[in-house]
Design a protein around this motif. Sequence first.
Motif, PDB file in Angstrom:
ATOM      1  N   ASP A   1       2.206   1.046 -15.870  1.00 40.48           N
ATOM      2  CA  ASP A   1       2.282  -0.123 -15.013  1.00 40.48           C
ATOM      3  C   ASP A   1       3.761  -0.419 -14.812  1.00 40.48           C
ATOM      4  O   ASP A   1       4.505  -0.536 -15.781  1.00 40.48           O
ATOM      5  CB  ASP A   1       1.604  -1.334 -15.667  1.00 40.48           C
TER       6      ASP A   1
ATOM      7  N   ARG B   1       5.656   9.317 -16.227  1.00 43.56           N
ATOM      8  CA  ARG B   1       4.554  10.193 -15.818  1.00 43.56           C
ATOM      9  C   ARG B   1       3.640  10.530 -16.990  1.00 43.56           C
ATOM     10  O   ARG B   1       2.560  11.067 -16.799  1.00 43.56           O
ATOM     11  CB  ARG B   1       5.112  11.465 -15.197  1.00 43.56           C
TER      12      ARG B   1
ATOM     13  N   LYS C   1       2.106   6.942 -14.352  1.00 44.30           N
ATOM     14  CA  LYS C   1       0.925   6.472 -15.071  1.00 44.30           C
ATOM     15  C   LYS C   1       1.122   5.098 -15.700  1.00 44.30           C
ATOM     16  O   LYS C   1       0.172   4.447 -16.088  1.00 44.30           O
ATOM     17  CB  LYS C   1       0.538   7.488 -16.135  1.00 44.30           C
TER      18      LYS C   1
ATOM     19  N   LEU D   1       3.754   5.717  -5.756  1.00 44.95           N
ATOM     20  CA  LEU D   1       3.603   5.791  -7.219  1.00 44.95           C
ATOM     21  C   LEU D   1       2.503   6.770  -7.601  1.00 44.95           C
ATOM     22  O   LEU D   1       2.646   7.546  -8.552  1.00 44.95           O
ATOM     23  CB  LEU D   1       3.308   4.401  -7.793  1.00 44.95           C
ATOM     24  N   LYS D   2       1.418   6.759  -6.844  1.00 39.90           N
ATOM     25  CA  LYS D   2       0.313   7.691  -7.104  1.00 39.90           C
ATOM     26  C   LYS D   2       0.768   9.132  -6.866  1.00 39.90           C
ATOM     27  O   LYS D   2       0.513  10.007  -7.691  1.00 39.90           O
ATOM     28  CB  LYS D   2      -0.865   7.348  -6.204  1.00 39.90           C
ATOM     29  N   CYS D   3       1.452   9.368  -5.752  1.00 40.21           N
ATOM     30  CA  CYS D   3       1.936  10.721  -5.441  1.00 40.21           C
ATOM     31  C   CYS D   3       2.952  11.214  -6.468  1.00 40.21           C
ATOM     32  O   CYS D   3       3.016  12.403  -6.752  1.00 40.21           O
ATOM     33  CB  CYS D   3       2.549  10.755  -4.051  1.00 40.21           C
ATOM     34  N   GLU D   4       3.734  10.291  -7.008  1.00 38.92           N
ATOM     35  CA  GLU D   4       4.727  10.639  -8.024  1.00 38.92           C
ATOM     36  C   GLU D   4       4.115  10.720  -9.422  1.00 38.92           C
ATOM     37  O   GLU D   4       4.810  10.994 -10.396  1.00 38.92           O
ATOM     38  CB  GLU D   4       5.879   9.629  -8.017  1.00 38.92           C
ATOM     39  N   ASN D   5       2.814  10.458  -9.516  1.00 37.58           N
ATOM     40  CA  ASN D   5       2.069  10.563 -10.773  1.00 37.58           C
ATOM     41  C   ASN D   5       2.604   9.621 -11.852  1.00 37.58           C
ATOM     42  O   ASN D   5       2.688   9.974 -13.025  1.00 37.58           O
ATOM     43  CB  ASN D   5       2.071  12.011 -11.267  1.00 37.58           C
TER      44      ASN D   5
ATOM     45  N   GLU E   1       2.282   1.666  -3.518  1.00 42.25           N
ATOM     46  CA  GLU E   1       1.225   2.138  -4.417  1.00 42.25           C
ATOM     47  C   GLU E   1       0.942   3.620  -4.204  1.00 42.25           C
ATOM     48  O   GLU E   1       0.749   4.372  -5.171  1.00 42.25           O
ATOM     49  CB  GLU E   1      -0.047   1.317  -4.204  1.00 42.25           C
ATOM     50  N   GLN E   2       0.930   4.069  -2.957  1.00 38.41           N
ATOM     51  CA  GLN E   2       0.685   5.479  -2.664  1.00 38.41           C
ATOM     52  C   GLN E   2       1.823   6.351  -3.173  1.00 38.41           C
ATOM     53  O   GLN E   2       1.592   7.441  -3.704  1.00 38.41           O
ATOM     54  CB  GLN E   2       0.480   5.684  -1.159  1.00 38.41           C
TER      55      GLN E   2
ATOM     56  N   LYS F   1       0.831  -1.212   0.000  1.00 41.64           N
ATOM     57  CA  LYS F   1       0.000   0.000   0.000  1.00 41.64           C
ATOM     58  C   LYS F   1       0.861   1.256   0.000  1.00 41.64           C
ATOM     59  O   LYS F   1       0.537   2.232  -0.681  1.00 41.64           O
ATOM     60  CB  LYS F   1      -0.939  -0.002   1.201  1.00 41.64           C
TER      61      LYS F   1
END
Length: 102
Positions: free
Chosen positions: A35, A79, A33, A27-31, A24-25, A21
């Motif tokens: 896989d 990104r 896109k 990667l989301k914060c770093e934008n 994953e967070q 988790k």
Amino acid sequence: MIEINVNNIELHDGEEETIKKVVEQVLKCENIKHDVDIYITLTDNAEIQEINKTQRNIDSPTDVLSFPMYESYEINSLREEKKDDVEEILGDIFISIPKVKE
């Protein structure tokens, strides 16, 4: 895909899922896109010391070693919107749990 390998240590219930988790967070914060594949090995001081000695010629344990597949300036390409179905290998991370706790 986030793959976690556990060598020579025991994890408590839920710790592996928590690590996934967190990654994953990040990667989301770093934008990011695309896989991406990230390989994380949780280990002890002896194994990380051997890797440190082999890869960096430093004969001592450390908390974390990372082996990225991209240079920092190349990360921006991850990104951007994905153009194909190819998963990108982001890299390998080795973590000595005893050293982190220390």
